[in-house]
Design an enzyme around this catalytic site. Structure first.
Site, PDB file in Angstrom:
ATOM      1  CB  SER A   1      -0.963   0.003   1.188  1.00  0.00           C
ATOM      2  OG  SER A   1      -0.295   0.276   2.390  1.00  0.00           O
TER       3      SER A   1
ATOM      4  NE  ARG B   1      19.994 -11.365   8.093  1.00  0.00           N
ATOM      5  CZ  ARG B   1      18.667 -11.384   8.241  1.00  0.00           C
ATOM      6  NH1 ARG B   1      17.902 -10.702   7.430  1.00  0.00           N
ATOM      7  NH2 ARG B   1      18.109 -12.078   9.208  1.00  0.00           N
TER       8      ARG B   1
ATOM      9  CG  MET C   1       8.148  -6.989   6.360  1.00  0.00           C
ATOM     10  SD  MET C   1       8.123  -5.590   7.522  1.00  0.00           S
ATOM     11  CE  MET C   1       7.942  -6.498   9.053  1.00  0.00           C
TER      12      MET C   1
ATOM     13  CG  HIS D   1       9.923   1.811  12.140  1.00  0.00           C
ATOM     14  ND1 HIS D   1      10.137   0.453  12.078  1.00  0.00           N
ATOM     15  CD2 HIS D   1       9.598   2.083  13.422  1.00  0.00           C
ATOM     16  CE1 HIS D   1       9.952  -0.071  13.282  1.00  0.00           C
ATOM     17  NE2 HIS D   1       9.623   0.900  14.118  1.00  0.00           N
TER      18      HIS D   1
ATOM     19  CD  GLU E   1      21.996   1.981  16.953  1.00  0.00           C
ATOM     20  OE1 GLU E   1      21.481   1.796  18.057  1.00  0.00           O
ATOM     21  OE2 GLU E   1      22.703   2.974  16.692  1.00  0.00           O
TER      22      GLU E   1
ATOM     23  CG  ASP F   1      13.779   0.235  12.753  1.00  0.00           C
ATOM     24  OD1 ASP F   1      13.750   0.417  11.531  1.00  0.00           O
ATOM     25  OD2 ASP F   1      13.193  -0.705  13.311  1.00  0.00           O
TER      26      ASP F   1
ATOM     27  CB  THR G   1      -4.481   7.025   7.196  1.00  0.00           C
ATOM     28  OG1 THR G   1      -5.400   5.950   7.182  1.00  0.00           O
ATOM     29  CG2 THR G   1      -5.079   8.215   6.480  1.00  0.00           C
TER      30      THR G   1
ATOM     31  CD  GLU H   1       3.003   3.150   7.708  1.00  0.00           C
ATOM     32  OE1 GLU H   1       3.524   2.607   6.716  1.00  0.00           O
ATOM     33  OE2 GLU H   1       2.664   2.521   8.726  1.00  0.00           O
TER      34      GLU H   1
HETATM   35  N1  NHR Z   1      18.470  -3.002   7.863  1.00  0.00           N
HETATM   36  C1  NHR Z   1      19.329  -2.208   8.520  1.00  0.00           C
HETATM   37  N2  NHR Z   1      20.602  -2.566   8.505  1.00  0.00           N
HETATM   38  N3  NHR Z   1      18.945  -1.072   9.159  1.00  0.00           N
HETATM   39  C2  NHR Z   1      17.639  -0.737   9.174  1.00  0.00           C
HETATM   40  O1  NHR Z   1      17.277   0.370   9.833  1.00  0.00           O
HETATM   41  C3  NHR Z   1      16.687  -1.542   8.514  1.00  0.00           C
HETATM   42  C4  NHR Z   1      17.153  -2.682   7.867  1.00  0.00           C
HETATM   43  C5  NHR Z   1      16.277  -3.539   7.200  1.00  0.00           C
HETATM   44  C6  NHR Z   1      14.944  -3.276   7.206  1.00  0.00           C
HETATM   45  C7  NHR Z   1      12.997  -2.002   7.952  1.00  0.00           C
HETATM   46  C8  NHR Z   1      12.551  -2.488   9.303  1.00  0.00           C
HETATM   47  C9  NHR Z   1      11.659  -1.611  10.099  1.00  0.00           C
HETATM   48  O2  NHR Z   1      11.261  -0.544   9.632  1.00  0.00           O
HETATM   49  C10 NHR Z   1      14.454  -2.164   7.873  1.00  0.00           C
HETATM   50  C11 NHR Z   1      15.318  -1.264   8.513  1.00  0.00           C
HETATM   51  C12 NHR Z   1      12.546  -6.231   9.275  1.00  0.00           C
HETATM   52  C13 NHR Z   1      13.052  -6.542  10.527  1.00  0.00           C
HETATM   53  C14 NHR Z   1      13.246  -7.975  10.944  1.00  0.00           C
HETATM   54  O3  NHR Z   1      13.601  -8.238  12.091  1.00  0.00           O
HETATM   55  C15 NHR Z   1      13.388  -5.497  11.363  1.00  0.00           C
HETATM   56  C16 NHR Z   1      13.224  -4.198  10.954  1.00  0.00           C
HETATM   57  C17 NHR Z   1      12.729  -3.883   9.697  1.00  0.00           C
HETATM   58  C18 NHR Z   1      12.378  -4.906   8.868  1.00  0.00           C
HETATM   59  N4  NHR Z   1      13.054  -8.967  10.049  1.00  0.00           N
HETATM   60  C19 NHR Z   1      13.225 -10.397  10.270  1.00  0.00           C
HETATM   61  C20 NHR Z   1      14.619 -10.830   9.768  1.00  0.00           C
HETATM   62  O4  NHR Z   1      15.153 -11.799  10.330  1.00  0.00           O
HETATM   63  C21 NHR Z   1      12.219 -11.214   9.516  1.00  0.00           C
HETATM   64  C22 NHR Z   1      10.807 -10.916   9.926  1.00  0.00           C
HETATM   65  C23 NHR Z   1       9.785 -11.482   8.948  1.00  0.00           C
HETATM   66  O5  NHR Z   1      10.151 -11.974   7.861  1.00  0.00           O
HETATM   67  O6  NHR Z   1       8.592 -11.397   9.280  1.00  0.00           O
HETATM   68  O7  NHR Z   1      15.110 -10.244   8.795  1.00  0.00           O
HETATM   69  O8  NHR Z   1      11.327  -1.980  11.246  1.00  0.00           O
HETATM   70  C1  GAR Z   2       3.712  -0.560   6.785  1.00  0.00           C
HETATM   71  O1  GAR Z   2       2.935  -0.271   7.910  1.00  0.00           O
HETATM   72  C2  GAR Z   2       5.171  -0.263   7.069  1.00  0.00           C
HETATM   73  O2  GAR Z   2       5.368   0.874   7.859  1.00  0.00           O
HETATM   74  C3  GAR Z   2       5.566  -1.492   7.804  1.00  0.00           C
HETATM   75  O3  GAR Z   2       4.935  -2.545   7.148  1.00  0.00           O
HETATM   76  C4  GAR Z   2       3.744  -2.060   6.531  1.00  0.00           C
HETATM   77  C5  GAR Z   2       3.789  -2.372   5.068  1.00  0.00           C
HETATM   78  O4  GAR Z   2       2.555  -2.132   4.463  1.00  0.00           O
HETATM   79  N1  GAR Z   2       6.993  -1.666   7.803  1.00  0.00           N
HETATM   80  C6  GAR Z   2       7.616  -2.359   8.726  1.00  0.00           C
HETATM   81  O5  GAR Z   2       7.032  -2.867   9.665  1.00  0.00           O
HETATM   82  C7  GAR Z   2       9.081  -2.482   8.553  1.00  0.00           C
HETATM   83  N2  GAR Z   2       9.573  -3.374   9.540  1.00  0.00           N
HETATM   84  P1  GAR Z   2       2.425  -2.013   2.888  1.00  0.00           P
HETATM   85  O6  GAR Z   2       3.052  -3.272   2.284  1.00  0.00           O
HETATM   86  O7  GAR Z   2       0.950  -1.976   2.646  1.00  0.00           O
HETATM   87  O8  GAR Z   2       3.113  -0.776   2.455  1.00  0.00           O
END
Ligand code: NHR
Ligand code: GAR
Length: 218
Positions: free
Chosen positions: A14, A62, A87, A106, A140, A142, A169, A171
């Site tokens: 979205s 990874r 994600m 985020h 680091e 977020d 909404t 976002e």
């Molecule tokens: N990577 C870095 N190095 N720094 C950030 O600030 C990042 C990033 C990667 C993604 C988005 C994020 C968020 O907005 C993001 C920011 C996924 C996870 C996570 O733990 C955490 C934060 C974010 C996105 N993911 C799991 C993993 O093992 C899998 C979870 C799943 O698949 O449901 O990668 O919060």
């Molecule tokens: C959004 O709420 C975004 O902020 C969040 O996932 C949703 C994605 O929705 N992001 C995270 O949680 C990152 N860890 P969308 O696919 O409809 O845009």
């Protein structure tokens, strides 16, 4: 000042849709998902944009996955890489390669509630306001420099789903704005702070929630 934008997603997309519906001063040229069945890939195809599913489970670890991701992204020579509900954690080498041109949305008011399940955690903590943040991504999680935030009230009988919808909404309002500012060359990073050139927010309202009692209230 146009340029290419590559968007990474994992789900319904979205936020991608919100980006596609606005003038960004740049072109979204590719959408890449680590989940091949992500709904957002279909939106991209409907807009005639390259839509690539790269299943992270097919890679040894990874770092192998991120290497393939980098190869795909770089083939579009993007000025900006956008995480729109992506994600998967990104490796340090990925983040440093795109330093200063990688942004994320985020679903919390950072630095509160980094990581996952932000809406339930906000309810569990009893905060009165919650929201969303667009920030530059650094190693680091977020914690990168913040570009823009929007706050929403937490209501008495909120569920995580209701709160998530209220945040979403907002976002969809702040994310296209942040991307446009970047593409217009109006953002500079100064330490942990982002400076916005020519902002028009000299006077904006203070947010207090719940509202203070009215002086005339019984
Ligand atoms: N990577 C870095 N190095 N720094 C950030 O600030 C990042 C990033 C990667 C993604 C988005 C994020 C968020 O907005 C993001 C920011 C996924 C996870 C996570 O733990 C955490 C934060 C974010 C996105 N993911 C799991 C993993 O093992 C899998 C979870 C799943 O698949 O449901 O990668 O919060
Ligand atoms: C959004 O709420 C975004 O902020 C969040 O996932 C949703 C994605 O929705 N992001 C995270 O949680 C990152 N860890 P969308 O696919 O409809 O845009």
């Amino acid at each position: 000042m146009a340029g290419n934008i590559v968007v990474l997603i994992s789900g319904r997309g979205s936020n991608l849709e919100a980006l596609l519906q606005q003038e960004l001063d740049g072109d979204i040229v590719a959408v890449i998902s680590n989940r091949p069945d992500a709904g957002g890939l279909e939106h991209a195809r409907q807009h005639g944009i390259d839509a690539i599913g790269l299943d992270h489970r097919q890679y040894a670890d990874r770092s192998h996955f991120d290497t393939e991701l980098i190869k795909r992204i770089d083939s579009y020579s993007p000025k900006l890489v956008v995480l729109a509900g992506y994600m998967r954690l990104l490796s340090g080498s990925f983040v440093s390669r795109y330093a200063g041109r990688l942004i994320n949305i985020h679903p919390s008011l950072l630095p509160s509630f980094t990581g996952l399940h932000t809406h339930q955690r906000a309810l569990d903590e009893g905060v009165r306001m919650h929201g969303c943040t667009v920030h530059f991504v650094t190693a680091e999680l977020d914690h990168g420099p913040i570009i823009i935030q929007a706050a929403v009230p937490v209501m008495p009988h909120d569920t995580a789903a209701a709160l998530a919808a209220r945040v979403l909404t907002q976002e969809h309002r702040i994310f296209p704005q942040a991307v446009r500012w970047f593409m217009q060359g109006r953002l500079t990073i100064d330490g942990n702070r982002v400076v916005l050139k020519n902002d028009c927010a000299a006077a904006s309202a203070t947010l207090i929630h719940p509202p203070l009692d009215c002086e005339t209230a019984p």
